[in-house]
Scaffold this motif. Structure first.
Motif, PDB file in Angstrom:
ATOM      1  N   ASP A   1       0.832  -1.202   0.000  1.00  0.00           N
ATOM      2  CA  ASP A   1       0.000   0.000   0.000  1.00  0.00           C
ATOM      3  C   ASP A   1       0.869   1.255   0.000  1.00  0.00           C
ATOM      4  OD1 ASP A   1      -2.293  -1.466   0.032  1.00  0.00           O
ATOM      5  OD2 ASP A   1      -3.125  -0.553   1.829  1.00  0.00           O
ATOM      6  N   THR A   2       1.855   1.278   0.896  1.00  0.00           N
ATOM      7  CA  THR A   2       2.720   2.447   1.024  1.00  0.00           C
ATOM      8  C   THR A   2       3.428   2.752  -0.288  1.00  0.00           C
ATOM      9  OG1 THR A   2       3.083   2.015   3.372  1.00  0.00           O
ATOM     10  CG2 THR A   2       4.685   3.430   2.265  1.00  0.00           C
TER      11      THR A   2
ATOM     12  N   ASN B   1       2.561   1.921  -3.356  1.00  0.00           N
ATOM     13  CA  ASN B   1       1.611   2.378  -4.375  1.00  0.00           C
ATOM     14  C   ASN B   1       1.120   3.799  -4.104  1.00  0.00           C
ATOM     15  OD1 ASN B   1       1.752  -0.061  -5.750  1.00  0.00           O
ATOM     16  ND2 ASN B   1       0.034  -0.956  -4.622  1.00  0.00           N
ATOM     17  N   ILE B   2       0.871   4.104  -2.829  1.00  0.00           N
ATOM     18  CA  ILE B   2       0.348   5.426  -2.473  1.00  0.00           C
ATOM     19  C   ILE B   2       1.403   6.511  -2.698  1.00  0.00           C
ATOM     20  CG2 ILE B   2      -0.508   6.853  -0.570  1.00  0.00           C
ATOM     21  CD1 ILE B   2      -1.690   4.144   0.564  1.00  0.00           C
ATOM     22  N   ILE B   3       2.643   6.233  -2.312  1.00  0.00           N
ATOM     23  CA  ILE B   3       3.725   7.205  -2.516  1.00  0.00           C
ATOM     24  C   ILE B   3       3.931   7.468  -4.004  1.00  0.00           C
ATOM     25  CG2 ILE B   3       6.204   7.590  -2.303  1.00  0.00           C
ATOM     26  CD1 ILE B   3       4.693   8.065   0.269  1.00  0.00           C
ATOM     27  N   SER B   4       3.882   6.410  -4.798  1.00  0.00           N
ATOM     28  CA  SER B   4       4.020   6.559  -6.253  1.00  0.00           C
ATOM     29  C   SER B   4       2.902   7.431  -6.810  1.00  0.00           C
ATOM     30  CB  SER B   4       4.007   5.183  -6.923  1.00  0.00           C
ATOM     31  OG  SER B   4       4.053   5.309  -8.328  1.00  0.00           O
ATOM     32  N   LEU B   5       1.683   7.181  -6.345  1.00  0.00           N
ATOM     33  CA  LEU B   5       0.526   7.949  -6.808  1.00  0.00           C
ATOM     34  C   LEU B   5       0.610   9.405  -6.357  1.00  0.00           C
ATOM     35  CD1 LEU B   5      -2.146   7.336  -8.373  1.00  0.00           C
ATOM     36  CD2 LEU B   5      -3.256   7.145  -6.134  1.00  0.00           C
ATOM     37  N   SER B   6       1.093   9.617  -5.129  1.00  0.00           N
ATOM     38  CA  SER B   6       1.182  10.988  -4.604  1.00  0.00           C
ATOM     39  C   SER B   6       2.163  11.822  -5.423  1.00  0.00           C
ATOM     40  CB  SER B   6       1.592  10.968  -3.126  1.00  0.00           C
ATOM     41  OG  SER B   6       2.941  10.572  -2.963  1.00  0.00           O
TER      42      SER B   6
ATOM     43  N   GLY C   1      -7.542  17.630   4.889  1.00  0.00           N
ATOM     44  CA  GLY C   1      -6.615  16.665   4.326  1.00  0.00           C
ATOM     45  C   GLY C   1      -7.130  15.247   4.413  1.00  0.00           C
ATOM     46  N   ILE C   2      -6.190  14.293   4.312  1.00  0.00           N
ATOM     47  CA  ILE C   2      -6.553  12.886   4.328  1.00  0.00           C
ATOM     48  C   ILE C   2      -5.459  12.084   5.018  1.00  0.00           C
ATOM     49  CG2 ILE C   2      -5.558  12.529   2.018  1.00  0.00           C
ATOM     50  CD1 ILE C   2      -7.707  10.413   1.549  1.00  0.00           C
ATOM     51  N   ASP C   3      -5.846  11.158   5.868  1.00  0.00           N
ATOM     52  CA  ASP C   3      -4.920  10.222   6.490  1.00  0.00           C
ATOM     53  C   ASP C   3      -5.198   8.834   5.942  1.00  0.00           C
ATOM     54  OD1 ASP C   3      -3.769  12.169   8.059  1.00  0.00           O
ATOM     55  OD2 ASP C   3      -5.003  11.740   9.824  1.00  0.00           O
ATOM     56  N   ILE C   4      -4.139   8.129   5.572  1.00  0.00           N
ATOM     57  CA  ILE C   4      -4.273   6.761   5.078  1.00  0.00           C
ATOM     58  C   ILE C   4      -3.711   5.855   6.171  1.00  0.00           C
ATOM     59  CG2 ILE C   4      -3.687   5.167   3.224  1.00  0.00           C
ATOM     60  CD1 ILE C   4      -3.259   7.765   1.492  1.00  0.00           C
ATOM     61  N   VAL C   5      -4.584   5.063   6.768  1.00  0.00           N
ATOM     62  CA  VAL C   5      -4.305   4.379   8.025  1.00  0.00           C
ATOM     63  C   VAL C   5      -4.416   2.860   7.837  1.00  0.00           C
ATOM     64  CG1 VAL C   5      -4.986   4.225  10.457  1.00  0.00           C
ATOM     65  CG2 VAL C   5      -5.393   6.344   9.182  1.00  0.00           C
TER      66      VAL C   5
ATOM     67  N   ILE D   1       3.087  14.297   5.058  1.00  0.00           N
ATOM     68  CA  ILE D   1       3.729  14.987   6.171  1.00  0.00           C
ATOM     69  C   ILE D   1       4.727  14.043   6.824  1.00  0.00           C
ATOM     70  CG2 ILE D   1       3.326  16.104   8.404  1.00  0.00           C
ATOM     71  CD1 ILE D   1       0.482  16.708   7.421  1.00  0.00           C
ATOM     72  N   ASN D   2       5.909  14.539   7.139  1.00  0.00           N
ATOM     73  CA  ASN D   2       6.936  13.718   7.786  1.00  0.00           C
ATOM     74  C   ASN D   2       6.582  13.462   9.254  1.00  0.00           C
ATOM     75  OD1 ASN D   2       8.555  13.640   5.458  1.00  0.00           O
ATOM     76  ND2 ASN D   2       9.529  15.586   5.996  1.00  0.00           N
ATOM     77  N   GLY D   3       7.190  12.419   9.820  1.00  0.00           N
ATOM     78  CA  GLY D   3       7.080  12.177  11.257  1.00  0.00           C
ATOM     79  C   GLY D   3       6.103  11.093  11.659  1.00  0.00           C
ATOM     80  N   TYR D   4       5.447  10.459  10.706  1.00  0.00           N
ATOM     81  CA  TYR D   4       4.519   9.372  11.018  1.00  0.00           C
ATOM     82  C   TYR D   4       5.216   8.027  10.882  1.00  0.00           C
ATOM     83  CZ  TYR D   4       0.481  12.497  11.107  1.00  0.00           C
ATOM     84  OH  TYR D   4      -0.413  13.479  11.437  1.00  0.00           O
ATOM     85  N   LYS D   5       4.854   7.086  11.743  1.00  0.00           N
ATOM     86  CA  LYS D   5       5.428   5.748  11.708  1.00  0.00           C
ATOM     87  C   LYS D   5       4.713   4.847  10.705  1.00  0.00           C
ATOM     88  CE  LYS D   5       6.857   5.796  16.587  1.00  0.00           C
ATOM     89  NZ  LYS D   5       8.304   5.558  16.391  1.00  0.00           N
ATOM     90  N   SER D   6       3.401   4.834  10.728  1.00  0.00           N
ATOM     91  CA  SER D   6       2.624   3.913   9.897  1.00  0.00           C
ATOM     92  C   SER D   6       1.524   4.587   9.091  1.00  0.00           C
ATOM     93  CB  SER D   6       1.987   2.823  10.772  1.00  0.00           C
ATOM     94  OG  SER D   6       2.973   2.063  11.439  1.00  0.00           O
TER      95      SER D   6
END
Length: 257
Positions: free
Chosen positions: A109-110, A112-117, A169-173, A125-130
């Motif tokens: 997921d990570t 694919n989402i980073i590629s899409l972003s 915004g949006i959080d992907i959890v 935003i930096n600083g998140y673990k998951s």
């Protein structure tokens, strides 16, 4: 004397306790007094846990202010810590971090989402673990298209969209991260407690009622929660004034029991 655990949401629920990075002492006094009245009526020891979707750095600032408030009241024992990133992690007042909700596999997921972003010009935003968090104060068509398409690639995640006076915004959890799962995992090795109190302003908070402890759980919140039941106490006030009011309503109901 047994414990009672209180799990309270932060954003839109208790966040007014902290204003511009400082503890609002007047509002804290109101909140503190509502907790003490509950303790006196029920002859219990309360243990407070704040829950938030924010990252660890933000959670540390929140916890530092609350710890200062309870310490000044000589009741630091009330504050247990703060659950951050939607209950995935727990930060104690001694600054120890525990992961209480585990994701099965979010790597694909990570990626694919980073590629899409990158394709749509959105940066997490930096600083998140998951959690992948994207702030969009002034959403563009690219932002809208990103949200639309990210739903197709985030197979093992849930999307939390937010749009209020505190931000947009949006959080992907990870799907396994939830406040209800946090409550379940946090309490599994706790034996001596009479009941628990959960509270907040939304569906994720109401879901904290749905654990294996639901028969001994009370909910405190606001009238816009559109919930009812003998174990639910709502206020027509908002934020910390409303939570303090709802806690007092719960205390008054317990006098007659």
């Amino acid at each position: 004397m047994n414990n009672v655990y209180i799990f309270l949401d932060y954003s839109n629920t208790t966040n007014e306790l902290i204003n511009n990075g400082e503890l609002n002492k007047n509002l804290f006094d109101m909140f503190f007094n509502s907790i003490i009245e509950l303790e006196n009526i029920c002859k219990i020891q309360t243990k407070l846990i704040i829950t938030t979707g924010n990252n660890q750095a933000s959670a540390e600032k929140i916890l530092l202010n609350l710890d200062k408030g309870f310490s000044e009241k000589k009741r630091r024992d009330i504050l247990e810590g703060i659950a951050f990133e939607y209950g995935g992690y727990f930060l104690t007042k001694e600054k120890k971090v525990f992961q209480l909700c585990f994701s099965r596999n979010n790597d694909s997921d990570t990626k694919n989402i980073i590629s899409l972003s990158k394709e749509y010009g959105c940066s997490p935003i930096n600083g998140y673990k998951s959690v992948l968090s994207f702030e969009m104060q002034n959403p563009t068509q690219n932002h809208i298209n990103f949200i639309k398409n990210v739903k197709k690639v985030a197979k093992n995640s849930k999307l939390v969209e937010f749009n209020d006076k505190y931000g947009c915004g949006i959080d992907i959890v990870p799907k396994e991260f939830s406040k209800a799962n946090f409550v379940e995992n946090f309490l599994k090795d706790k034996t001596l407690f009479d009941f628990i109190i959960v509270g907040g302003d939304g569906e994720e908070d109401l879901n904290m009622l749905n654990t294996s402890y639901k028969n001994k759980t009370y909910f405190v919140g606001f009238e816009n929660c559109k919930a009812n039941g003998e174990n639910i106490f709502l206020s027509n006030k908002d934020n910390i004034g409303g939570i303090s009011d709802a806690l007092l309503k719960l205390s008054n109901s317990l006098i007659t029991q």
